[in-house]
Design an enzyme around this catalytic site. Structure first.
Site, mmCIF file in Angstrom:
data_model
loop_
_atom_site.group_PDB
_atom_site.id
_atom_site.type_symbol
_atom_site.label_atom_id
_atom_site.label_comp_id
_atom_site.label_asym_id
_atom_site.label_seq_id
_atom_site.Cartn_x
_atom_site.Cartn_y
_atom_site.Cartn_z
ATOM 1 N N HIS A 243 34.259 38.529 40.960
ATOM 2 C CA HIS A 243 34.925 37.630 40.016
ATOM 3 C C HIS A 243 36.177 38.308 39.481
ATOM 4 O O HIS A 243 36.142 39.473 39.078
ATOM 5 C CB HIS A 243 33.987 37.283 38.848
ATOM 6 N N CYS B 228 39.016 34.841 42.558
ATOM 7 C CA CYS B 228 39.961 33.915 41.944
ATOM 8 C C CYS B 228 41.274 34.646 41.639
ATOM 9 O O CYS B 228 41.260 35.788 41.186
ATOM 10 C CB CYS B 228 39.374 33.334 40.658
#
Length: 405
Positions: free
Chosen positions: A177, A219
């Site tokens: 992440h 991301c």
């Protein structure tokens, strides 16, 4: 009945002469001919000219920075890359795998001891043939940076060290992440794009790599390579600034996503690659498609000194088997090149974006220590032979005097 002394003397002289003739004959056979030398020179020259990127070994550093069951897909991402580089020839000794390793034996896993990257469960990525080097809470930012820079404890096992040099190509893969210029490590800390850039610059200063291929799936992944400034780096990421990276599919039996779209796309392409493949980085990057990946994958090439159409996928994903003949003698008490402390080259004396690849193979290639015909002087060989003959004659005269006594 003993032979008379004159006969013994004659036999001894005859033996000495025959010994010298045999020595002279076999020494001439041991000397390589000019034709053989020319053939060997042509072979090694062609070898070095074909090895234009100047690397002799490949390494892979695979990092899954997540933990917990709901991040199952990140573990599958890293294990998928692990399986691929092993299949293409990089041995476990040259792979560093950092993994939380809390999914295979999780109580919520309906298939204990297994990790799958597709809901059809066609391939177990975990199995029995896996070596995790940094497991659980060992996966930290500090350990990752120490691994890259080589600033590790003397007691750290060799299996946890990145034993590279200035002839090593490194495939660096990270998944987890992240956000704008950062990647989280196990929801506890994060590494920034500046930290990563400075660590790689230390690697360059310490001559710990020849080229690096950096790939990241998270991301806003492309922001993680935006601060890199060291030479010989090719970078790619799954998504641009302000954009998320998405999972590929869910498994109803597990209740979680099993792989990310970008990594799935890359692994699917690499399934068509073998150890002798001539497919290039350009071939891989040309397959990037927003409708398949569901994000805008990016590529950064300004730090890389080779054309993408000239850079084989196996230059980073495959194994390398090359042998070099050097003229240096290494004693058993000296550390190996992988363990020795590399000499730091001053910044002012090194061009910022110039590769260390061999520019002129004929000049850069070290000479063999095997003596050639030009090194063996015929006069010296004859002097050695006559010297041996005189020594035998002296021994004979001495023995005869002792016998007379």
């Amino acid at each position: 009945m003993a032979l008379p002394k004159p006969v013994l003397r004659l036999l001894f002289i005859l033996t000495a002469v025959l010994s010298y003739l045999a020595y002279d004959h076999f020494s001439s056979l041991m000397t390589p001919s000019p034709e053989a030398e020319a053939a060997a020179e042509a072979f090694f020259t062609q070898h070095y000219q074909s090895n234009t990127q100047g690397h002799t070994n490949n390494w892979a550093v695979l990092v899954c920075s997540s933990r917990y069951w709901f991040n199952y897909r990140h573990m599958a991402n890293a294990l998928g890359m692990y399986r691929t580089v092993k299949r293409l020839g990089i041995p476990d000794s040259n792979i560093i795998l950092m993994l939380a390793d809390d999914a295979a034996c999780n109580t919520r896993n309906r298939f204990p001891g297994s990790v799958y990257s597709n809901k059809g469960k066609l391939l177990d990525l975990y199995g029995e043939n896996i070596e995790v080097d940094y497991r659980g809470y060992e996966v930290t930012v500090e350990n990752f940076i120490r691994l890259l820079t080589g600033r590790v404890s003397p007691t750290l096992p060799r299996s946890k060290r990145l034993l590279t040099d200035d002839r090593s190509n490194i495939f660096l893969y990270m998944t987890g992440h992240g956000g704008n210029e950062f990647l989280k490590f196990q929801d506890n800390e994060e590494i920034s794009a500046f930290d990563l850039a400075d660590a790689i610059e230390q690697m360059w200063q310490k001559k710990r790599y020849n080229e690096i291929f950096f790939m990241i799936d998270t991301c806003q992944a492309n922001t993680m390579y935006s601060k890199l400034y060291s030479p010989n780096i090719l970078a790619t990421g799954s998504s641009k600034l302000g954009e998320n990276s998405y999972s590929y599919e869910n498994d109803p039996d597990l209740g979680v996503a099993v792989i990310d779209s970008y990594t799935h796309h890359v692994l699917s392409y690499l399934e068509n690659v073998n150890k002798s493949s001539q497919l290039t980085m350009q071939d891989l990057f040309s397959t990037y498609n927003f409708h398949q990946i569901r994000s805008h994958a990016g590529v950064r090439t300004d730090l890389f000194n080779r054309g993408l159409d000239k850079t084989l996928l196996t230059d980073f994903f495959g194994g390398v088997a090359q042998v070099e003949v050097v003229d240096e003698q290494v004693s058993s008490g000296e550390p190996s090149s992988a363990q020795a402390s590399p000499k730091v080259e001053p910044e002012a004396s090194r061009p910022p974006k110039e590769p260390r690849a061999i520019q002129n193979p004929q000049k850069a290639r070290p000479k063999s220590t095997i003596p050639s015909s030009s090194d063996s002087n015929p006069l010296i060989n004859q002097a050695k032979g006559w010297g041996a003959l005189l020594a035998l004659s002296g021994l004979f005269v001495w023995s005869m005097k002792r016998a007379d006594v």
